[in-house]
Design a protein around this motif. Structure first.
Motif, mmCIF file in Angstrom:
data_model
loop_
_atom_site.group_PDB
_atom_site.id
_atom_site.type_symbol
_atom_site.label_atom_id
_atom_site.label_comp_id
_atom_site.label_asym_id
_atom_site.label_seq_id
_atom_site.Cartn_x
_atom_site.Cartn_y
_atom_site.Cartn_z
ATOM 1 N N VAL A 1 -7.623 5.916 8.892
ATOM 2 C CA VAL A 1 -8.687 6.858 9.241
ATOM 3 C C VAL A 1 -10.040 6.150 9.256
ATOM 4 O O VAL A 1 -10.833 6.328 10.184
ATOM 5 N N ARG A 2 -10.311 5.341 8.264
ATOM 6 C CA ARG A 2 -11.605 4.654 8.170
ATOM 7 C C ARG A 2 -11.826 3.649 9.298
ATOM 8 O O ARG A 2 -12.958 3.357 9.647
ATOM 9 N N HIS A 3 -10.780 3.103 9.856
ATOM 10 C CA HIS A 3 -10.929 2.040 10.848
ATOM 11 C C HIS A 3 -10.800 2.500 12.294
ATOM 12 O O HIS A 3 -10.749 1.673 13.199
ATOM 13 N N LYS A 4 -10.788 3.789 12.522
ATOM 14 C CA LYS A 4 -10.712 4.300 13.894
ATOM 15 C C LYS A 4 -12.021 4.989 14.244
ATOM 16 O O LYS A 4 -12.313 6.070 13.731
ATOM 17 N N PRO A 5 -12.819 4.393 15.129
ATOM 18 C CA PRO A 5 -14.112 4.991 15.487
ATOM 19 C C PRO A 5 -13.976 6.437 15.979
ATOM 20 O O PRO A 5 -14.867 7.242 15.761
ATOM 21 N N LYS A 6 -12.891 6.765 16.624
ATOM 22 C CA LYS A 6 -12.683 8.119 17.123
ATOM 23 C C LYS A 6 -12.695 9.141 15.991
ATOM 24 O O LYS A 6 -13.058 10.290 16.181
ATOM 25 N N LEU A 7 -12.333 8.723 14.804
ATOM 26 C CA LEU A 7 -12.262 9.631 13.657
ATOM 27 C C LEU A 7 -13.534 9.594 12.812
ATOM 28 O O LEU A 7 -13.508 9.897 11.625
ATOM 29 N N ARG A 8 -14.677 9.254 13.429
ATOM 30 C CA ARG A 8 -15.937 9.111 12.697
ATOM 31 C C ARG A 8 -16.325 10.368 11.930
ATOM 32 O O ARG A 8 -16.800 10.287 10.823
ATOM 33 N N THR A 9 -16.146 11.552 12.515
ATOM 34 C CA THR A 9 -16.501 12.803 11.835
ATOM 35 C C THR A 9 -15.471 13.130 10.767
ATOM 36 O O THR A 9 -15.822 13.452 9.629
ATOM 37 N N TYR A 10 -14.231 13.054 11.135
ATOM 38 C CA TYR A 10 -13.119 13.357 10.229
ATOM 39 C C TYR A 10 -13.218 12.535 8.944
ATOM 40 O O TYR A 10 -13.030 13.050 7.847
ATOM 41 N N ALA A 11 -13.559 11.262 9.069
ATOM 42 C CA ALA A 11 -13.616 10.363 7.920
ATOM 43 C C ALA A 11 -14.761 10.686 6.966
ATOM 44 O O ALA A 11 -14.760 10.230 5.823
ATOM 45 N N LYS A 12 -15.719 11.498 7.403
ATOM 46 C CA LYS A 12 -16.857 11.839 6.546
ATOM 47 C C LYS A 12 -16.478 12.789 5.413
ATOM 48 O O LYS A 12 -17.138 12.840 4.396
ATOM 49 N N PHE A 13 -15.434 13.588 5.620
ATOM 50 C CA PHE A 13 -15.099 14.577 4.593
ATOM 51 C C PHE A 13 -13.622 14.667 4.276
ATOM 52 O O PHE A 13 -13.228 15.399 3.380
ATOM 53 N N LEU B 1 0.826 -1.201 0.000
ATOM 54 C CA LEU B 1 0.000 0.000 0.000
ATOM 55 C C LEU B 1 0.863 1.254 0.000
ATOM 56 O O LEU B 1 1.908 1.307 0.636
ATOM 57 N N SER B 2 0.375 2.261 -0.706
ATOM 58 C CA SER B 2 1.067 3.556 -0.688
ATOM 59 C C SER B 2 0.814 4.235 0.660
ATOM 60 O O SER B 2 -0.070 3.836 1.427
ATOM 61 N N MET B 3 1.572 5.277 0.942
ATOM 62 C CA MET B 3 1.385 6.021 2.181
ATOM 63 C C MET B 3 -0.044 6.580 2.256
ATOM 64 O O MET B 3 -0.683 6.542 3.302
ATOM 65 N N GLN B 4 -0.556 7.104 1.140
ATOM 66 C CA GLN B 4 -1.914 7.647 1.079
ATOM 67 C C GLN B 4 -2.944 6.550 1.382
ATOM 68 O O GLN B 4 -3.892 6.776 2.132
ATOM 69 N N GLU B 5 -2.767 5.367 0.823
ATOM 70 C CA GLU B 5 -3.699 4.265 1.060
ATOM 71 C C GLU B 5 -3.659 3.805 2.516
ATOM 72 O O GLU B 5 -4.703 3.524 3.106
ATOM 73 N N ARG B 6 -2.467 3.751 3.096
ATOM 74 C CA ARG B 6 -2.342 3.374 4.516
ATOM 75 C C ARG B 6 -3.034 4.407 5.400
ATOM 76 O O ARG B 6 -3.739 4.064 6.347
ATOM 77 N N TRP B 7 -2.832 5.688 5.074
ATOM 78 C CA TRP B 7 -3.466 6.760 5.823
ATOM 79 C C TRP B 7 -4.987 6.615 5.764
ATOM 80 O O TRP B 7 -5.675 6.659 6.787
ATOM 81 N N ALA B 8 -5.529 6.440 4.555
ATOM 82 C CA ALA B 8 -6.976 6.330 4.363
ATOM 83 C C ALA B 8 -7.538 5.123 5.111
ATOM 84 O O ALA B 8 -8.599 5.207 5.744
ATOM 85 N N THR B 9 -6.847 4.020 5.075
ATOM 86 C CA THR B 9 -7.285 2.815 5.784
ATOM 87 C C THR B 9 -7.302 3.060 7.289
ATOM 88 O O THR B 9 -8.265 2.698 7.973
#
Length: 124
Positions: free
Chosen positions: A12-24, A2-10
């Protein structure tokens, strides 16, 4: 691999704490609001909102290990979870604030969900 961007996106999506952040937030890039002429406190408040770390019950209840459905707003009688959408679009306590700062935006967004409004309002 995975690229750095793909790792970052993964991450973010898998951390419940980031629920709002992941929306946009879809890319690991500098946000426009960082370079806008805002006071330090305004920029801090916006960053807290975007990251889902305002002192709302959805966040503070996490520290007390409360189930999400028990993190009810204490400022109104709607008996709903106090999250970013409730704070920004529903709570009677903040009605005047909404009208003053978001009135025309909210009026133009009546046909979409509160979560879509948050994404629209805080997105790039």
């Amino acid at each position: 691999m995975l690229s750095m961007q793909e790792r970052w996106a993964t991450n973010v999506r898998h951390k419940p704490k980031l629920r709002t952040y992941a929306k946009f937030k879809f890319q690991s890039t500098l946000e426009k609001y960082v370079s806008i002429n805002l006071s330090r406190s305004q920029r801090s408040l916006l960053a807290q909102f975007r990251m889902g770390i305002l002192p709302l019950r959805i966040e503070t209840g996490r520290f007390r290990h409360e189930p999400v459905n028990e993190r009810i707003c204490r400022f109104c009688d709607l008996n709903v979870v106090e999250d970013e959408c409730h704070f920004l679009f529903e709570c009677e306590q903040y009605k005047d604030f909404r009208q003053m700062y978001l009135g025309s935006i909210i009026d133009n967004l009546q046909a979409i969900t509160h979560e879509e409004k948050v994404t629209f309002s805080l997105g790039q």
